[in-house]
Design a protein around this motif. Structure first.
Motif, PDB file in Angstrom:
ATOM      1  N   GLN A  29       1.013  -1.255  -0.017  1.00  0.00           N
ATOM      2  CA  GLN A  29      -0.287   0.548   0.048  1.00  0.00           C
ATOM      3  C   GLN A  29       1.447   1.185   0.116  1.00  0.00           C
ATOM      4  OE1 GLN A  29      -1.522   1.752   3.545  1.00  0.00           O
ATOM      5  NE2 GLN A  29      -3.272   1.031   3.284  1.00  0.00           N
ATOM      6  N   ASN A  30       0.315   2.670   0.198  1.00  0.00           N
ATOM      7  CA  ASN A  30       1.236   3.538  -0.347  1.00  0.00           C
ATOM      8  C   ASN A  30       2.397   3.579   0.799  1.00  0.00           C
ATOM      9  OD1 ASN A  30      -0.007   5.339  -1.566  1.00  0.00           O
ATOM     10  ND2 ASN A  30      -1.204   6.568  -0.890  1.00  0.00           N
ATOM     11  N   SER A  31       2.211   3.395   1.628  1.00  0.00           N
ATOM     12  CA  SER A  31       4.056   3.727   2.730  1.00  0.00           C
ATOM     13  C   SER A  31       3.403   2.250   3.516  1.00  0.00           C
ATOM     14  CB  SER A  31       2.782   4.134   3.617  1.00  0.00           C
ATOM     15  OG  SER A  31       1.882   4.305   5.101  1.00  0.00           O
ATOM     16  N   LYS A  80      -4.114   0.141  -2.592  1.00  0.00           N
ATOM     17  CA  LYS A  80      -3.499   1.415  -3.501  1.00  0.00           C
ATOM     18  C   LYS A  80      -1.887   1.177  -4.268  1.00  0.00           C
ATOM     19  CE  LYS A  80      -5.298   5.562  -1.831  1.00  0.00           C
ATOM     20  NZ  LYS A  80      -5.420   6.782  -0.648  1.00  0.00           N
ATOM     21  N   GLY A  81      -1.602  -0.021  -3.600  1.00  0.00           N
ATOM     22  CA  GLY A  81      -0.350  -0.322  -3.466  1.00  0.00           C
ATOM     23  C   GLY A  81      -0.695  -1.528  -4.797  1.00  0.00           C
TER      24      GLY A  81
ATOM     25  N   ASP B   8      -4.383   4.653   5.084  1.00  0.00           N
ATOM     26  CA  ASP B   8      -4.086   5.920   4.194  1.00  0.00           C
ATOM     27  C   ASP B   8      -5.713   6.705   3.566  1.00  0.00           C
ATOM     28  OD1 ASP B   8      -2.900   7.224   2.501  1.00  0.00           O
ATOM     29  OD2 ASP B   8      -2.294   5.816   0.847  1.00  0.00           O
TER      30      ASP B   8
END
Lengths: 87, 87
Positions: A29-31, A80-81, B8
């Protein structure tokens, strides 16, 4: 060992941190990244990140698990990732 | 069970998501919470979050571990969250 890495860094360093993380782990995911990694590789990742992040402004967390992976990973909302997305 | 929650979400929903997460888990870092929680409580958390997030724009990940906590949690750089910081 199984590792979950979560980072929260300034925008200008996000790409470098993500790129470095992806050399060793999978992007979730994003982070967030995760993966099976040897202690030596984890040490290498840490060392590389140390040269990238600003330790007074950024934050990177490593959760390490000696034996088990998680029982489940559930995503609510959008993903998201993911390995299929190349930046 | 031990749970790590990573979110997120859009800025306008961050506070609500964090506040809801903190009713059940401990805040670790900007977008990360963790804690021991019963399956029933986790379900309650999920239900509350479903009413808050926009599932087409936001993303929340739950890692659940049946038996173990992590072996270690290492933070590089600053500690952005923590129970001692009250928003």
């Amino acid at each position: 060992m199984f590792v979950i890495m979560v980072y929260d860094v300034e925008v200008k360093r996000v790409n470098k941190v993500l790129k470095t993380g992806r050399k060793f782990l999978h992007w979730v995911q994003n982070s967030v990244l995760e993966g099976d990694i040897s202690p030596a590789k984890l040490e290498k990742l840490r060392t590389e990140l140390k040269h990238i992040i600003n330790e007074e402004k950024d934050s990177v967390i490593f959760y390490t698990f000696r034996t088990t992976r998680y029982s489940s990973r559930e995503i609510m909302g959008i993903q998201k990732g993911g390995e299929e997305c190349i930046l």
